[in-house]
Design an enzyme around this catalytic site. Structure first.
Site, PDB file in Angstrom:
ATOM      1  N   SER A  90      38.117  49.851 152.637  1.00 18.22           N
ATOM      2  CA  SER A  90      38.135  48.202 152.200  1.00 18.22           C
ATOM      3  C   SER A  90      36.900  47.538 152.435  1.00 18.22           C
ATOM      4  O   SER A  90      36.311  46.681 151.536  1.00 18.22           O
ATOM      5  CB  SER A  90      39.365  47.716 152.882  1.00 18.22           C
ATOM      6  OG  SER A  90      40.478  48.076 152.541  1.00 18.22           O
ATOM      7  N   LEU A 130      38.895  34.916 145.922  1.00 14.73           N
ATOM      8  CA  LEU A 130      39.442  34.643 144.377  1.00 14.73           C
ATOM      9  C   LEU A 130      41.092  34.418 144.793  1.00 14.73           C
ATOM     10  O   LEU A 130      41.287  33.295 144.589  1.00 14.73           O
ATOM     11  CB  LEU A 130      39.599  35.925 143.852  1.00 14.73           C
ATOM     12  CG  LEU A 130      40.342  35.798 142.456  1.00 14.73           C
ATOM     13  CD1 LEU A 130      39.882  34.558 141.582  1.00 14.73           C
ATOM     14  CD2 LEU A 130      40.473  37.070 141.716  1.00 14.73           C
ATOM     15  N   PRO A 133      46.153  30.812 148.918  1.00 15.38           N
ATOM     16  CA  PRO A 133      47.525  30.780 149.762  1.00 15.38           C
ATOM     17  C   PRO A 133      48.751  30.775 148.712  1.00 15.38           C
ATOM     18  O   PRO A 133      49.776  31.286 149.081  1.00 15.38           O
ATOM     19  CB  PRO A 133      47.426  29.641 150.762  1.00 15.38           C
ATOM     20  CG  PRO A 133      46.104  29.310 150.814  1.00 15.38           C
ATOM     21  CD  PRO A 133      45.365  29.774 149.513  1.00 15.38           C
ATOM     22  N   GLY A 136      48.147  34.316 144.337  1.00 15.81           N
ATOM     23  CA  GLY A 136      47.844  35.704 144.474  1.00 15.81           C
ATOM     24  C   GLY A 136      47.340  36.254 142.917  1.00 15.81           C
ATOM     25  O   GLY A 136      46.422  36.575 142.446  1.00 15.81           O
ATOM     26  N   TRP A 161      43.553  35.983 152.414  1.00 15.43           N
ATOM     27  CA  TRP A 161      43.508  37.251 152.684  1.00 15.43           C
ATOM     28  C   TRP A 161      42.266  38.022 152.048  1.00 15.43           C
ATOM     29  O   TRP A 161      42.116  38.650 151.348  1.00 15.43           O
ATOM     30  CB  TRP A 161      44.711  37.970 151.722  1.00 15.43           C
ATOM     31  CG  TRP A 161      45.911  37.402 151.988  1.00 15.43           C
ATOM     32  CD1 TRP A 161      46.901  36.697 151.187  1.00 15.43           C
ATOM     33  CD2 TRP A 161      46.605  37.447 153.209  1.00 15.43           C
ATOM     34  NE1 TRP A 161      48.030  36.226 151.701  1.00 15.43           N
ATOM     35  CE2 TRP A 161      47.850  36.767 153.226  1.00 15.43           C
ATOM     36  CE3 TRP A 161      46.253  38.145 154.473  1.00 15.43           C
ATOM     37  CZ2 TRP A 161      49.010  36.830 154.144  1.00 15.43           C
ATOM     38  CZ3 TRP A 161      47.436  38.142 155.552  1.00 15.43           C
ATOM     39  CH2 TRP A 161      48.699  37.313 155.366  1.00 15.43           C
ATOM     40  N   ILE A 162      41.109  37.353 152.902  1.00 13.82           N
ATOM     41  CA  ILE A 162      39.794  37.605 152.339  1.00 13.82           C
ATOM     42  C   ILE A 162      39.062  38.660 153.123  1.00 13.82           C
ATOM     43  O   ILE A 162      38.929  38.368 154.403  1.00 13.82           O
ATOM     44  CB  ILE A 162      38.964  36.508 152.149  1.00 13.82           C
ATOM     45  CG1 ILE A 162      39.559  35.591 151.338  1.00 13.82           C
ATOM     46  CG2 ILE A 162      37.395  36.714 151.779  1.00 13.82           C
ATOM     47  CD1 ILE A 162      39.885  35.896 149.931  1.00 13.82           C
ATOM     48  N   CYS A 237      35.202  42.213 138.409  1.00 12.08           N
ATOM     49  CA  CYS A 237      34.839  42.879 139.444  1.00 12.08           C
ATOM     50  C   CYS A 237      36.103  43.617 140.356  1.00 12.08           C
ATOM     51  O   CYS A 237      35.787  44.490 140.763  1.00 12.08           O
ATOM     52  CB  CYS A 237      34.515  41.787 140.415  1.00 12.08           C
ATOM     53  SG  CYS A 237      32.737  40.878 139.959  1.00 12.08           S
ATOM     54  N   LEU A 238      37.141  43.051 139.882  1.00 13.91           N
ATOM     55  CA  LEU A 238      38.599  43.606 140.713  1.00 13.91           C
ATOM     56  C   LEU A 238      38.573  45.078 139.718  1.00 13.91           C
ATOM     57  O   LEU A 238      39.152  45.957 140.746  1.00 13.91           O
ATOM     58  CB  LEU A 238      39.502  42.703 140.159  1.00 13.91           C
ATOM     59  CG  LEU A 238      39.780  41.421 141.296  1.00 13.91           C
ATOM     60  CD1 LEU A 238      41.119  40.577 140.717  1.00 13.91           C
ATOM     61  CD2 LEU A 238      39.958  41.806 142.639  1.00 13.91           C
ATOM     62  N   GLU A 362      44.405  44.123 145.206  1.00 19.02           N
ATOM     63  CA  GLU A 362      43.612  44.260 144.058  1.00 19.02           C
ATOM     64  C   GLU A 362      44.833  44.431 142.961  1.00 19.02           C
ATOM     65  O   GLU A 362      44.589  45.339 142.112  1.00 19.02           O
ATOM     66  CB  GLU A 362      42.925  45.383 144.108  1.00 19.02           C
ATOM     67  CG  GLU A 362      41.951  45.538 145.307  1.00 19.02           C
ATOM     68  CD  GLU A 362      40.811  44.575 145.386  1.00 19.02           C
ATOM     69  OE1 GLU A 362      40.749  43.606 144.295  1.00 19.02           O
ATOM     70  OE2 GLU A 362      40.071  44.395 146.329  1.00 19.02           O
TER      71      GLU A 362
END
Length: 383
Positions: A90, A130, A133, A136, A161-162, A237-238, A362
């Site tokens: 990760s 990105l 809270p 998502g 969640w970064i 990017c994802l 992701e």
């Protein structure tokens, strides 16, 4: 134990990457990662320069100190690193496929020169903001926004969640503007930009997970990524990061499988090794089948990517199929180990809990299912 001998299809260069990553994981990570997991730490300051020296940070990018490796070589590296721990892969994915990829694809020449050589060497760490809270899987409704004030931009909002958030030297933050979604480079220490780590995790504990808060953060015009507007920027990017997961999940699954095989050969019950019982052999056989199928999927998608023919739907196929396969393998391996399977003496429970996060980030299992459903039917089920 690779009955299909998938790795026979690798080039000499790809095998060299494989062997280098495997040795590094075995020598540097595996002796310590159970303790890092238990303590909830990830020694990024020590590991990042080492990963950079080995060429694993932004390895699929070209120029600016990046190795320019092929897609399959990058995938093989992800597989070997995640065989040690999903948190390690990760870190590499967020650094290279998200933060560095965004700058490489969409940044100005000045931004590339400023950040990419240092990030490739592991002297600077990046994160990718990105997810929010309350948003998502639905980034189109993000609340983080940026407004013009003279020649500057003022950012407000939060991201959740970064990975790498609190240790990042630069955050790639995506925000709504009057002109569509834009990307911004927010250096550490910018007034109004703060981070807070997420604690009490039972998954990806050997990984830094943070909340980013932006309170009237003032940025100059040259902090924007000029090369893209709209959601296609972050989503592009994802797709890069999801590709790495297709390979990485195989590494986690393989580690569980190899542990189960060794245990089945040596653990005795009723006077003989449990590997000699039919029910245990059935579990091991299905693990082998799942790993072989996942390896073929990863290799095929990797070759498509190298040929410039891969589609987002194919990446969703691979991410959905391979993570589910790895999680099934982990659960089966845990059952082979019995009570020993829930201790950190063996890697199985650690991989199993990590893969619960990999299944979600992701793009969740549900989102990738709907991507495939739309590809099959031509009908969107998102709304």
């Amino acid at each position: 134990m690779d009955l299909l001998r998938v790795d026979d299809q690798l080039t000499d260069e790809e095998r060299l990457v494989r062997d280098t990553a495997r040795r590094y994981a075995a020598d540097r990570i595996e002796p310590h990662v159970a303790d890092w997991f238990e303590e909830g730490v990830f020694p990024a300051a020590e590991l990042a320069p080492e990963l950079g020296e080995l060429g694993f940070l932004g390895m699929h990018l070209s120029g600016y100190g990046c190795p320019g490796a092929g897609a399959v070589a990058y995938g093989v590296a992800c597989r070997e690193l995640e065989a040690a721990d999903s948190g390690l892969r990760s870190f590499v994915s967020v650094q290279g496929s998200l933060a560095m990829s965004a700058i490489h694809k969409y940044g100005s020449e000045e931004q590339k020169q400023e950040w990419l050589p240092r990030m490739a060497a592991g002297r600077a760490i990046g994160c990718f903001g990105l997810t929010e809270p309350d948003h998502g899987s639905d980034p189109a409704n993000m609340r983080t926004h940026a407004k013009r004030e003279g020649s500057d931009w003022i950012l407000n909002g939060s991201k959740m969640w970064i990975t790498n958030g609190s240790i990042a030297d630069v955050a790639v933050v995506w925000a709504r503007t009057d002109d569509g979604v834009r990307g911004f480079l927010v250096p550490r220490g910018t007034p109004g930009f703060t981070t807070r780590d997420v604690h009490k995790k039972l998954s990806l504990r050997a990984s830094v997970t943070s909340e980013l808060s932006l309170d009237d953060v003032r940025l100059p015009e040259d902090a924007t990524l000029p090369g893209v507007r709209g959601l296609r920027g972050p989503l592009g990017c994802l797709s890069e990061a999801r590709y790495g997961i297709i390979w990485g999940a195989i590494g986690a699954g393989r580690s569980c499988y190899e542990t189960a095989v060794e245990y089945a050969r040596t653990r005795e019950q009723f006077g003989r090794p449990i590997g000699g019982f039919q029910l245990t052999q059935e579990k091991l056989a299905w693990m082998e089948v799942a790993l072989g199928q996942a390896g073929l999927v990863a290799l095929h998608i990797g070759r498509l990517k190298e040929a410039g023919k891969v589609t987002p739907q194919q990446v969703s196929f691979g991410k959905l199929a391979n993570v589910r396969a790895a999680l099934d393998i982990a659960r089966q391996a845990r059952s082979v180990l019995g009570a020993n399977g829930v201790t950190l003496e063996y890697p199985v429970i650690r991989h199993m809990t990590n893969l619960e996060s990999v299944l979600t980030y992701e793009g969740t299992q549900e989102v990738h299912t709907l991507v495939l459903g739309e590809a099959i039917t031509g009908l969107s089920a998102y709304r």
